[in-house]
Design a protein around this motif. Structure first.
Motif, PDB file in Angstrom:
ATOM      1  N   VAL A  43       1.908  -1.057  -6.292  1.00  0.00           N
ATOM      2  CA  VAL A  43       1.771  -0.069  -5.218  1.00  0.00           C
ATOM      3  C   VAL A  43       0.349   0.467  -5.326  1.00  0.00           C
ATOM      4  O   VAL A  43       0.033   1.236  -6.239  1.00  0.00           O
ATOM      5  CB  VAL A  43       2.794   1.082  -5.337  1.00  0.00           C
ATOM      6  CG1 VAL A  43       2.550   2.111  -4.240  1.00  0.00           C
ATOM      7  CG2 VAL A  43       4.218   0.547  -5.242  1.00  0.00           C
ATOM      8  N   THR A  44      -0.517   0.028  -4.430  1.00  0.00           N
ATOM      9  CA  THR A  44      -1.931   0.344  -4.579  1.00  0.00           C
ATOM     10  C   THR A  44      -2.683   0.121  -3.270  1.00  0.00           C
ATOM     11  O   THR A  44      -2.269  -0.686  -2.432  1.00  0.00           O
ATOM     12  CB  THR A  44      -2.573  -0.527  -5.678  1.00  0.00           C
ATOM     13  OG1 THR A  44      -3.966  -0.238  -5.774  1.00  0.00           O
ATOM     14  CG2 THR A  44      -2.396  -2.012  -5.370  1.00  0.00           C
ATOM     15  N   PHE A  45      -3.785   0.840  -3.100  1.00  0.00           N
ATOM     16  CA  PHE A  45      -4.680   0.573  -1.979  1.00  0.00           C
ATOM     17  C   PHE A  45      -5.718  -0.481  -2.359  1.00  0.00           C
ATOM     18  O   PHE A  45      -6.421  -1.011  -1.497  1.00  0.00           O
ATOM     19  CB  PHE A  45      -5.387   1.866  -1.538  1.00  0.00           C
ATOM     20  CG  PHE A  45      -4.542   2.737  -0.635  1.00  0.00           C
ATOM     21  CD1 PHE A  45      -4.084   2.263   0.591  1.00  0.00           C
ATOM     22  CD2 PHE A  45      -4.202   4.028  -1.010  1.00  0.00           C
ATOM     23  CE1 PHE A  45      -3.310   3.060   1.427  1.00  0.00           C
ATOM     24  CE2 PHE A  45      -3.422   4.832  -0.182  1.00  0.00           C
ATOM     25  CZ  PHE A  45      -2.972   4.342   1.043  1.00  0.00           C
ATOM     26  N   ASP A  46      -5.843  -0.764  -3.676  1.00  0.00           N
ATOM     27  CA  ASP A  46      -6.801  -1.785  -4.129  1.00  0.00           C
ATOM     28  C   ASP A  46      -6.119  -3.151  -4.112  1.00  0.00           C
ATOM     29  O   ASP A  46      -5.785  -3.727  -5.145  1.00  0.00           O
ATOM     30  CB  ASP A  46      -7.312  -1.454  -5.524  1.00  0.00           C
ATOM     31  CG  ASP A  46      -8.579  -2.228  -5.887  1.00  0.00           C
ATOM     32  OD1 ASP A  46      -8.866  -3.231  -5.189  1.00  0.00           O
ATOM     33  OD2 ASP A  46      -9.264  -1.863  -6.863  1.00  0.00           O
ATOM     34  N   ILE A  47      -5.897  -3.649  -2.916  1.00  0.00           N
ATOM     35  CA  ILE A  47      -5.165  -4.897  -2.722  1.00  0.00           C
ATOM     36  C   ILE A  47      -5.885  -6.082  -3.358  1.00  0.00           C
ATOM     37  O   ILE A  47      -5.261  -6.962  -3.966  1.00  0.00           O
ATOM     38  CB  ILE A  47      -4.942  -5.160  -1.214  1.00  0.00           C
ATOM     39  CG1 ILE A  47      -4.066  -4.056  -0.606  1.00  0.00           C
ATOM     40  CG2 ILE A  47      -4.312  -6.524  -0.999  1.00  0.00           C
ATOM     41  CD1 ILE A  47      -2.653  -4.009  -1.138  1.00  0.00           C
ATOM     42  N   THR A  48      -7.196  -6.125  -3.228  1.00  0.00           N
ATOM     43  CA  THR A  48      -7.969  -7.251  -3.774  1.00  0.00           C
ATOM     44  C   THR A  48      -7.780  -7.373  -5.280  1.00  0.00           C
ATOM     45  O   THR A  48      -7.546  -8.466  -5.806  1.00  0.00           O
ATOM     46  CB  THR A  48      -9.461  -7.092  -3.440  1.00  0.00           C
ATOM     47  OG1 THR A  48      -9.625  -7.056  -2.017  1.00  0.00           O
ATOM     48  CG2 THR A  48     -10.275  -8.241  -4.016  1.00  0.00           C
ATOM     49  N   THR A  56       0.871  -1.168   0.000  1.00  0.00           N
ATOM     50  CA  THR A  56       0.000   0.000   0.000  1.00  0.00           C
ATOM     51  C   THR A  56       0.917   1.229   0.000  1.00  0.00           C
ATOM     52  O   THR A  56       2.044   1.166   0.510  1.00  0.00           O
ATOM     53  CB  THR A  56      -0.916   0.013   1.232  1.00  0.00           C
ATOM     54  OG1 THR A  56      -0.119  -0.148   2.412  1.00  0.00           O
ATOM     55  CG2 THR A  56      -1.950  -1.102   1.159  1.00  0.00           C
ATOM     56  N   PRO A  57       0.463   2.342  -0.578  1.00  0.00           N
ATOM     57  CA  PRO A  57       1.324   3.531  -0.681  1.00  0.00           C
ATOM     58  C   PRO A  57       1.900   4.000   0.657  1.00  0.00           C
ATOM     59  O   PRO A  57       3.044   4.468   0.714  1.00  0.00           O
ATOM     60  CB  PRO A  57       0.388   4.579  -1.281  1.00  0.00           C
ATOM     61  CG  PRO A  57      -0.580   3.784  -2.099  1.00  0.00           C
ATOM     62  CD  PRO A  57      -0.812   2.531  -1.302  1.00  0.00           C
ATOM     63  N   ASP A  58       1.130   3.852   1.737  1.00  0.00           N
ATOM     64  CA  ASP A  58       1.611   4.308   3.039  1.00  0.00           C
ATOM     65  C   ASP A  58       2.719   3.424   3.616  1.00  0.00           C
ATOM     66  O   ASP A  58       3.353   3.788   4.616  1.00  0.00           O
ATOM     67  CB  ASP A  58       0.446   4.391   4.037  1.00  0.00           C
ATOM     68  CG  ASP A  58      -0.254   3.058   4.221  1.00  0.00           C
ATOM     69  OD1 ASP A  58      -0.495   2.377   3.204  1.00  0.00           O
ATOM     70  OD2 ASP A  58      -0.560   2.690   5.366  1.00  0.00           O
ATOM     71  N   MET A  59       2.968   2.277   2.991  1.00  0.00           N
ATOM     72  CA  MET A  59       4.017   1.378   3.458  1.00  0.00           C
ATOM     73  C   MET A  59       5.318   1.530   2.663  1.00  0.00           C
ATOM     74  O   MET A  59       6.308   0.843   2.949  1.00  0.00           O
ATOM     75  CB  MET A  59       3.547  -0.082   3.359  1.00  0.00           C
ATOM     76  CG  MET A  59       2.473  -0.462   4.361  1.00  0.00           C
ATOM     77  SD  MET A  59       2.987  -0.200   6.083  1.00  0.00           S
ATOM     78  CE  MET A  59       4.386  -1.315   6.168  1.00  0.00           C
ATOM     79  N   MET A  60       5.336   2.431   1.692  1.00  0.00           N
ATOM     80  CA  MET A  60       6.520   2.543   0.841  1.00  0.00           C
ATOM     81  C   MET A  60       7.726   3.118   1.585  1.00  0.00           C
ATOM     82  O   MET A  60       8.862   2.947   1.149  1.00  0.00           O
ATOM     83  CB  MET A  60       6.213   3.376  -0.405  1.00  0.00           C
ATOM     84  CG  MET A  60       5.375   2.620  -1.443  1.00  0.00           C
ATOM     85  SD  MET A  60       6.067   1.008  -1.878  1.00  0.00           S
ATOM     86  CE  MET A  60       7.567   1.519  -2.751  1.00  0.00           C
ATOM     87  N   GLY A  61       7.492   3.771   2.731  1.00  0.00           N
ATOM     88  CA  GLY A  61       8.610   4.223   3.541  1.00  0.00           C
ATOM     89  C   GLY A  61       9.405   3.042   4.079  1.00  0.00           C
ATOM     90  O   GLY A  61      10.638   3.067   4.134  1.00  0.00           O
ATOM     91  N   VAL A  62       8.680   1.987   4.448  1.00  0.00           N
ATOM     92  CA  VAL A  62       9.316   0.757   4.935  1.00  0.00           C
ATOM     93  C   VAL A  62       9.929  -0.017   3.767  1.00  0.00           C
ATOM     94  O   VAL A  62      11.088  -0.438   3.822  1.00  0.00           O
ATOM     95  CB  VAL A  62       8.287  -0.140   5.668  1.00  0.00           C
ATOM     96  CG1 VAL A  62       8.898  -1.493   6.024  1.00  0.00           C
ATOM     97  CG2 VAL A  62       7.778   0.564   6.917  1.00  0.00           C
ATOM     98  N   VAL A  63       9.152  -0.185   2.697  1.00  0.00           N
ATOM     99  CA  VAL A  63       9.611  -0.968   1.545  1.00  0.00           C
ATOM    100  C   VAL A  63      10.782  -0.280   0.841  1.00  0.00           C
ATOM    101  O   VAL A  63      11.694  -0.936   0.336  1.00  0.00           O
ATOM    102  CB  VAL A  63       8.449  -1.200   0.549  1.00  0.00           C
ATOM    103  CG1 VAL A  63       8.922  -2.008  -0.657  1.00  0.00           C
ATOM    104  CG2 VAL A  63       7.297  -1.917   1.239  1.00  0.00           C
ATOM    105  N   GLY A  64      10.756   1.049   0.822  1.00  0.00           N
ATOM    106  CA  GLY A  64      11.815   1.802   0.144  1.00  0.00           C
ATOM    107  C   GLY A  64      13.207   1.485   0.663  1.00  0.00           C
ATOM    108  O   GLY A  64      14.183   1.521  -0.092  1.00  0.00           O
ATOM    109  N   ARG A  65      13.298   1.127   1.937  1.00  0.00           N
ATOM    110  CA  ARG A  65      14.590   0.786   2.532  1.00  0.00           C
ATOM    111  C   ARG A  65      15.143  -0.531   1.993  1.00  0.00           C
ATOM    112  O   ARG A  65      16.315  -0.848   2.187  1.00  0.00           O
ATOM    113  CB  ARG A  65      14.463   0.716   4.060  1.00  0.00           C
ATOM    114  CG  ARG A  65      14.051   2.046   4.699  1.00  0.00           C
ATOM    115  CD  ARG A  65      14.361   2.055   6.180  1.00  0.00           C
ATOM    116  NE  ARG A  65      13.611   1.050   6.925  1.00  0.00           N
ATOM    117  CZ  ARG A  65      12.419   1.260   7.508  1.00  0.00           C
ATOM    118  NH1 ARG A  65      11.838   2.452   7.403  1.00  0.00           N
ATOM    119  NH2 ARG A  65      11.817   0.295   8.182  1.00  0.00           N
ATOM    120  N   LEU A  66      14.277  -1.280   1.313  1.00  0.00           N
ATOM    121  CA  LEU A  66      14.689  -2.581   0.764  1.00  0.00           C
ATOM    122  C   LEU A  66      15.083  -2.486  -0.707  1.00  0.00           C
ATOM    123  O   LEU A  66      15.345  -3.500  -1.349  1.00  0.00           O
ATOM    124  CB  LEU A  66      13.539  -3.590   0.902  1.00  0.00           C
ATOM    125  CG  LEU A  66      13.027  -3.850   2.322  1.00  0.00           C
ATOM    126  CD1 LEU A  66      11.776  -4.705   2.280  1.00  0.00           C
ATOM    127  CD2 LEU A  66      14.101  -4.512   3.162  1.00  0.00           C
TER     128      LEU A  66
END
Length: 229
Positions: free
Chosen positions: A143-148, A115-125
């Protein structure tokens, strides 16, 4: 060279440019391994990947899928984490999975969605996910909020294509068990997407060469001017 490869290579004229139909027929005839071989394309484009405006990247859902069971890791929290679990994600979490990747060199997954709000965490990878082609990207719908929606497309056979630094796209289009017709249909859908993704700044011949092969089989050249016929 193994015996099967040598026998298969005899069926292919190295100097010939085959139609897609002829090439897929040959793929079937040259897939002689005891396992279900993956069928892959190598497409050389007339672009210069060093220029940002000549990057070719995208994703498409193949009509017959890929034949591969895909494991998906989703970075999400709260309601979106529950949505991911309900939609069939194999792994769902946040910082704990980032730490597992960094500290344990864990890569038991094929696709990463965030989800876009998690890219701060993922960006470190980025340094470990990027070289493996696993970094989530809005252009590929990961990268999306529409996970389904993202998960349903990935599980249905969504493939991501991306030109590498040598201007070649490597992408799978199925399994040898699919048969000629399903491989041809997957091939055409993928090639239409790549042709539509042609950068406006790309000049001259766009599709320079196309080759198809199975995991253990020889490369078979497809006439680049026939790819959409």
């Amino acid at each position: 060279m193994g015996k099967n490869y040598v026998e298969s290579a005899k069926l292919v004229d190295k100097n010939a440019l085959y139609t897609p139909e002829e090439a897929m027929d040959l793929v079937m005839k040259t897939s002689k391994a005891k396992f279900d071989e993956t069928v892959e394309l190598a497409i050389r484009l007339g672009v210069d990947p060093r220029h940002a405006d000549q990057q070719v990247r995208g994703a498409i859902v193949l009509p017959h899928g890929t034949g591969k069971e895909v494991k998906v890791l989703v970075f999400a929290k709260g309601d979106k984490a529950k949505e991911a679990q309900d939609a069939g994600a194999d792994y769902v979490g946040a910082e704990e999975y980032a730490a597992k990747i960094q500290n344990e060199n864990w890569f038991d997954f094929d696709v990463v969605v965030a989800t876009p709000d998690m890219m701060g965490v993922v960006g470190r990878l980025g340094r470990v996910l990027g070289p493996k082609g696993l970094m989530p990207n809005p252009k590929s719908g990961t990268v999306t909020f529409d996970i389904t929606k993202a998960l349903s497309e990935i599980k249905a056979g969504k493939v991501e294509y991306r030109v590498d630094k040598t201007a070649i796209i490597h992408v799978l289009i199925g399994k040898s068990s699919f048969g000629t017709q399903k491989l041809i249909e997957n091939f055409h859908v993928l090639m239409e997407a790549i042709v539509k993704a042609k950068p406006a700044s790309a000049k001259g011949q766009y599709i320079k060469s196309v080759a198809v092969s199975s995991t253990m089989g020889p490369g078979i050249k497809i006439n680049p001017v026939k790819v959409l016929d």
